[in-house]
Design a protein around this motif. Structure first.
Motif, PDB file in Angstrom:
ATOM      1  N   THR A   1      -2.867  -8.034  -7.110  1.00 14.26           N
ATOM      2  CA  THR A   1      -1.425  -8.039  -7.359  1.00 14.26           C
ATOM      3  C   THR A   1      -0.952  -6.592  -7.434  1.00 14.26           C
ATOM      4  O   THR A   1      -1.758  -5.668  -7.579  1.00 14.26           O
ATOM      5  CB  THR A   1      -1.079  -8.764  -8.674  1.00 14.26           C
ATOM      6  N   HIS A   2       0.356  -6.419  -7.318  1.00 15.77           N
ATOM      7  CA  HIS A   2       0.931  -5.075  -7.325  1.00 15.77           C
ATOM      8  C   HIS A   2       2.102  -5.017  -8.300  1.00 15.77           C
ATOM      9  O   HIS A   2       3.258  -5.097  -7.904  1.00 15.77           O
ATOM     10  CB  HIS A   2       1.380  -4.687  -5.917  1.00 15.77           C
ATOM     11  N   PRO A   3       1.799  -4.861  -9.599  1.00 12.23           N
ATOM     12  CA  PRO A   3       2.881  -4.773 -10.586  1.00 12.23           C
ATOM     13  C   PRO A   3       3.596  -3.421 -10.487  1.00 12.23           C
ATOM     14  O   PRO A   3       3.030  -2.436 -10.003  1.00 12.23           O
ATOM     15  CB  PRO A   3       2.145  -4.910 -11.918  1.00 12.23           C
TER      16      PRO A   3
ATOM     17  N   LEU B   1       4.287   1.108  -7.270  1.00 18.96           N
ATOM     18  CA  LEU B   1       3.501  -0.068  -7.656  1.00 18.96           C
ATOM     19  C   LEU B   1       2.090   0.359  -8.022  1.00 18.96           C
ATOM     20  O   LEU B   1       1.625   1.424  -7.604  1.00 18.96           O
ATOM     21  CB  LEU B   1       3.427  -1.071  -6.501  1.00 18.96           C
ATOM     22  N   GLY B   2       1.431  -0.481  -8.774  1.00 13.70           N
ATOM     23  CA  GLY B   2       0.018  -0.282  -9.084  1.00 13.70           C
ATOM     24  C   GLY B   2      -0.784  -1.379  -8.396  1.00 13.70           C
ATOM     25  O   GLY B   2      -0.227  -2.208  -7.675  1.00 13.70           O
ATOM     26  N   THR B   3      -2.063  -1.396  -8.626  1.00 17.90           N
ATOM     27  CA  THR B   3      -2.924  -2.434  -8.053  1.00 17.90           C
ATOM     28  C   THR B   3      -3.788  -3.000  -9.169  1.00 17.90           C
ATOM     29  O   THR B   3      -4.399  -2.240  -9.927  1.00 17.90           O
ATOM     30  CB  THR B   3      -3.821  -1.861  -6.938  1.00 17.90           C
TER      31      THR B   3
ATOM     32  N   LYS C   1       0.834  -1.210   0.000  1.00 20.63           N
ATOM     33  CA  LYS C   1       0.000   0.000   0.000  1.00 20.63           C
ATOM     34  C   LYS C   1       0.863   1.252   0.000  1.00 20.63           C
ATOM     35  O   LYS C   1       0.587   2.213  -0.729  1.00 20.63           O
ATOM     36  CB  LYS C   1      -0.927  -0.007   1.214  1.00 20.63           C
ATOM     37  N   ALA C   2       1.931   1.260   0.793  1.00 26.42           N
ATOM     38  CA  ALA C   2       2.825   2.421   0.842  1.00 26.42           C
ATOM     39  C   ALA C   2       3.501   2.642  -0.511  1.00 26.42           C
ATOM     40  O   ALA C   2       3.643   3.786  -0.959  1.00 26.42           O
ATOM     41  CB  ALA C   2       3.866   2.238   1.942  1.00 26.42           C
ATOM     42  N   LEU C   3       3.907   1.548  -1.176  1.00 31.10           N
ATOM     43  CA  LEU C   3       4.537   1.671  -2.492  1.00 31.10           C
ATOM     44  C   LEU C   3       3.537   2.109  -3.564  1.00 31.10           C
ATOM     45  O   LEU C   3       3.891   2.828  -4.501  1.00 31.10           O
ATOM     46  CB  LEU C   3       5.239   0.373  -2.876  1.00 31.10           C
TER      47      LEU C   3
END
Length: 187
Positions: free
Chosen positions: A88-90, A74-76, A66-68
């Protein structure tokens, strides 16, 4: 005198980072001091010791992701895995990823200093993290064969060093904890 692998709090001044400040509070409240491997288990939520559960950080991976995401690194996304959807968080900031890759590559090729004490702490930490996450080969994968072999050879020289001896040599330089973490992951 405390064992070398015990984590001793030097300052409990707030860092401004929620997870780091929570970690500092846990370390401050722990008596006697715990070892680096124990803190890794606690901070990753991988301990089953019922007497230590109050020191576990909750939802660490989710909170880090979440912080990134909030920083735009990162995305979601939702991905479907047969019977269920998973978040996922690419990587969404490819420039930041390239900057980190370049930092490691240049440190081991262009700015190589065979003495680990001359390697910047953040770069050493990044190298240990990449090694422990099994992505180090990918960091150097885009290099030509000769440069790949040279970078991997130098990385292995650093990572195969005796962590306790390296920490003793680094005393006062601030990288003792990085070497202790490497020793914990190597066991």
């Amino acid at each position: 005198s405390p064992l070398p692998s015990q984590v001793l709090l030097q300052s409990d001044a707030p860092t401004g980072d929620v997870l780091l400040d929570e970690t500092l509070r846990h370390i401050k409240a722990t008596e006697p001091p715990e070892t680096v491997p124990t803190w890794i288990e606690l901070l990753t939520g991988e301990t089953w010791n019922p007497f230590k559960l109050q020191f576990q950080l909750r939802n660490v991976r989710e909170r880090l992701a979440k912080a990134l995401v909030e920083k735009g690194i990162l995305g979601t996304e939702k991905q479907n895995f047969l019977l269920f959807d998973m978040t996922t968080h690419p990587v969404s900031d490819a420039a930041e990823k390239r900057r980190l890759l370049r930092r490691l590559q240049e440190s081991l090729l262009e700015r190589w200093a065979s003495d680990p004490r001359r390697l910047p702490r953040r770069t050493l930490a990044l190298l240990v993290l990449a090694h422990s996450s099994d992505v180090l080969e990918g960091v150097f994968g885009a290099l030509g064969d000769d440069r790949y072999e040279l970078a991997m050879s130098r990385a292995r020289d650093l990572l195969d060093a005796d962590p306790e001896l390296a920490a003793a040599k680094a005393a006062g330089g601030g990288s003792e904890m990085i070497w202790a973490v490497l020793a914990a992951f190597n066991k």
